[in-house]
Design a protein around this motif. Structure first.
Motif, short mmCIF file in Angstrom:
data_model
loop_
_atom_site.label_atom_id
_atom_site.label_comp_id
_atom_site.label_asym_id
_atom_site.label_seq_id
_atom_site.Cartn_x
_atom_site.Cartn_y
_atom_site.Cartn_z
N SER A 75 11.58 -107.57 -101.69
CA SER A 75 12.11 -106.54 -102.43
C SER A 75 10.99 -105.57 -102.62
O SER A 75 11.50 -104.20 -102.52
CB SER A 75 12.69 -106.78 -103.74
N GLY A 76 9.85 -106.10 -103.21
CA GLY A 76 8.85 -105.00 -103.33
C GLY A 76 8.39 -104.35 -102.06
O GLY A 76 8.06 -102.96 -102.10
N ARG A 77 8.18 -105.06 -101.06
CA ARG A 77 7.91 -104.53 -99.74
C ARG A 77 8.68 -103.23 -99.19
O ARG A 77 8.40 -102.10 -98.81
CB ARG A 77 7.46 -105.52 -98.79
N MET A 78 9.92 -103.72 -99.22
CA MET A 78 11.19 -102.80 -98.98
C MET A 78 11.23 -101.43 -99.78
O MET A 78 11.32 -100.42 -99.23
CB MET A 78 12.27 -103.30 -98.96
N SER A 79 11.13 -101.82 -101.12
CA SER A 79 11.02 -100.56 -102.03
C SER A 79 9.96 -99.58 -101.77
O SER A 79 9.64 -98.53 -101.70
CB SER A 79 10.95 -100.95 -103.52
N GLY A 80 8.49 -100.25 -101.42
CA GLY A 80 7.20 -99.69 -101.13
C GLY A 80 7.51 -98.79 -99.88
O GLY A 80 7.11 -97.53 -99.87
N ALA A 81 8.24 -99.61 -98.88
CA ALA A 81 8.41 -98.89 -97.52
C ALA A 81 9.23 -97.36 -97.67
O ALA A 81 9.06 -96.52 -97.14
CB ALA A 81 9.02 -99.74 -96.57
N ILE A 82 10.47 -97.68 -98.75
CA ILE A 82 11.28 -96.45 -98.72
C ILE A 82 10.49 -95.29 -99.31
O ILE A 82 10.99 -94.28 -99.07
CB ILE A 82 12.40 -96.98 -99.71
N MET A 83 9.75 -95.81 -100.52
CA MET A 83 8.88 -94.62 -101.30
C MET A 83 8.14 -94.05 -100.26
O MET A 83 7.71 -92.66 -100.35
CB MET A 83 8.51 -94.91 -102.32
N GLY A 84 7.33 -94.71 -99.58
CA GLY A 84 6.29 -94.32 -98.44
C GLY A 84 6.97 -93.32 -97.48
O GLY A 84 6.51 -92.19 -97.17
N LEU A 120 15.51 -90.70 -92.58
CA LEU A 120 15.14 -91.38 -93.87
C LEU A 120 16.18 -92.40 -94.37
O LEU A 120 16.05 -93.56 -94.77
CB LEU A 120 15.10 -90.39 -94.94
N TRP A 121 17.31 -91.86 -94.33
CA TRP A 121 18.38 -92.89 -94.93
C TRP A 121 18.95 -94.06 -93.99
O TRP A 121 19.18 -94.96 -94.37
CB TRP A 121 19.73 -92.06 -94.97
N ALA A 122 18.29 -93.99 -92.75
CA ALA A 122 18.55 -95.00 -91.88
C ALA A 122 17.44 -96.11 -92.17
O ALA A 122 17.54 -97.24 -92.11
CB ALA A 122 18.35 -94.43 -90.24
N GLY A 123 16.31 -95.36 -92.33
CA GLY A 123 15.13 -96.40 -93.05
C GLY A 123 15.82 -97.11 -94.24
O GLY A 123 15.46 -98.22 -94.44
N ILE A 124 16.32 -96.50 -95.17
CA ILE A 124 16.94 -96.91 -96.31
C ILE A 124 17.91 -98.16 -96.01
O ILE A 124 17.94 -99.11 -96.61
CB ILE A 124 17.59 -96.04 -97.48
N ALA A 125 18.69 -97.71 -95.15
CA ALA A 125 19.63 -99.04 -94.81
C ALA A 125 19.22 -100.16 -94.11
O ALA A 125 19.48 -101.11 -94.26
CB ALA A 125 20.72 -98.29 -93.70
N ALA A 126 18.05 -99.88 -93.36
CA ALA A 126 17.44 -101.07 -92.64
C ALA A 126 16.64 -101.86 -93.74
O ALA A 126 16.75 -103.06 -93.76
CB ALA A 126 16.22 -100.62 -91.55
N GLN A 139 25.57 -99.76 -98.16
CA GLN A 139 26.75 -98.97 -97.99
C GLN A 139 26.60 -97.48 -98.55
O GLN A 139 27.01 -96.65 -97.87
CB GLN A 139 28.00 -99.59 -98.78
N LEU A 140 25.82 -97.25 -99.28
CA LEU A 140 25.45 -95.75 -99.66
C LEU A 140 24.60 -94.99 -98.62
O LEU A 140 25.09 -94.01 -98.31
CB LEU A 140 24.69 -95.81 -101.23
N ALA A 141 23.74 -95.66 -97.98
CA ALA A 141 23.20 -95.23 -96.93
C ALA A 141 23.90 -94.79 -95.68
O ALA A 141 23.91 -93.72 -95.14
CB ALA A 141 21.73 -95.89 -96.53
N VAL A 142 24.83 -95.77 -95.49
CA VAL A 142 25.63 -95.50 -94.46
C VAL A 142 26.76 -94.05 -94.67
O VAL A 142 26.87 -93.41 -93.92
CB VAL A 142 26.61 -96.60 -93.96
#
Length: 384
Positions: free
Chosen positions: A273-282, A308-314, A326-329
């Protein structure tokens, strides 16, 4: 209502009789008389509104110094209650402490406006906001327990940063022909994202993990919202070609702060979870830095936004965040619809074009719904 649901679970064979009895006993012991609490709440609200009306009707008749003294007494009383009774209140109900901290912070913020009214003084709004953060920020950081105080702290910091940005720009331009300190202003508007690594570091090291989790999430929302707005501004051709608040050096400063914050979140909270949050922020930081390249180029600006939002979805798929996916889609689908109108604006002037646009909107919405239903993580996956 709860006991009836438990009985239906037993009838359906989902739980045995012993489990049913334990659940019913637990609910009976911890049930809350909501109707009675509602009556108490209505009575308290009526008393509060009556007191406010009395004070408002006689506001000018009360000397300013007396009003300020009463205001300070309320703040001091709230501080004393937190100092002397915080542990006991938290043991009874953490939300009681949260409400008291929020009210104390609100009293502190309104005191600056009250002070200006009594002494007929004025100042740029960022100055009292900065003073409030300096005086009451430590209180919120040390005693906050949930999202209301976290939202007040992060929201106040964002408000202060952007008020400073607008005030500094206007003041310097009026006072002289010199250009404002755009790099300093850009840094100020980017600093609220640093709440994310702070929350990531302390959420597993504090007795108040919910507060730090909300702090991290709110900073992440600010970073993503800022990047999305920058992509939208690029589509509108709003970036400065020369020196200005949205020039390339300023954007690089904002982007660098977001990227550093993202790396820090990933390092300080090394789980999935932390890595994905960091990836989104980066990723949001990178978009902010390069958004001006797409200035007034609709297709490129939309591509950056959707990337950006495709990255958030991933990231949501990997981390198991169903709601975020679902929000990202949905956001990507909405941007596709807007892009179709931008690229075919002339068609909208004819009836045939309107029909085609309507069919396109329905098609995009149907595809987004299918993708969201088919690929979304299970309900068990929640954003952390």
């Amino acid at each position: 209502m709860v006991t009836g649901r438990i009985a239906r679970w037993h009838e359906a064979g989902l739980i045995d009789a012993e489990t049913r009895d334990r659940l019913v006993a637990y609910e009976d012991e911890h049930s809350r008389p909501l109707a009675l609490w509602a009556v108490f709440g209505i009575g308290a609200l009526a008393i509060g509104l009556g007191l406010v009306s009395l004070v408002a009707a006689n506001w000018e008749a009360v000397p300013g110094q007396v009003r300020l003294a009463l205001h300070l007494a309320l703040i001091a009383g709230a501080f004393a209650g937190l100092w002397l009774r915080e542990d006991r209140l938290a043991a009874a109900s953490p939300w009681t402490v949260e409400a008291l901290v929020f009210v104390t912070a609100a009293l502190g913020l309104t005191f600056f406006g009250h002070l200006g009214q009594v002494y007929q003084t004025s100042a740029p709004l960022w100055e009292p906001l900065a003073g409030w953060l300096l005086l009451f920020g430590p209180l919120m950081l040390l005693t906050g327990r949930a999202w209301p105080v976290a939202a007040a702290l992060v929201g106040g910091a964002i408000w202060c940063a952007w008020e400073y940005n607008f005030a500094a720009s206007g003041l310097i331009r009026r006072a002289s022909n010199e250009e404002p300190p755009y790099l300093g202003m850009a840094l100020a508007t980017a600093l609220p994202v640093l709440f994310a690594p702070l929350g990531a570091f302390l959420r597993a090291r504090s007795a108040r993990p919910d507060f730090w989790r909300r702090l991290e999430q709110l900073a992440l929302v600010y970073a993503v919202a800022g990047a999305s707005i920058m992509a939208a501004l690029a589509s509108l051709g709003a970036f400065d070609t020369a020196d200005g608040p949205l020039d390339m050096p300023s954007q690089l400063v904002r982007g660098a702060v977001g990227l550093v914050a993202g790396v820090a979140v990933a390092v300080l909270r090394p789980g999935l979870s932390g890595r994905m949050s960091g990836a989104i922020m980066g990723g949001a930081g990178v978009l902010v830095a390069v958004a001006s390249v797409a200035n007034d180029i609709d297709l490129l600006a939309a591509a950056l936004f959707m990337a950006l939002w495709a990255g958030i979805a991933a990231a949501a798929l990997i981390a198991g965040w169903r709601g975020v996916f679902q929000l990202a889609v949905g956001v990507i689908a909405l941007r596709l619809i807007v892009l179709s109108f931008e690229l075919a604006s002339d068609l909208l002037l004819s009836g045939f074009g309107l029909v085609l646009s309507g069919l396109l909107v329905l098609g995009i919405a149907w595809c987004a719904w299918r993708v969201s239903r088919r690929f979304a993580p299970d309900e068990a996956g929640k954003a952390e």
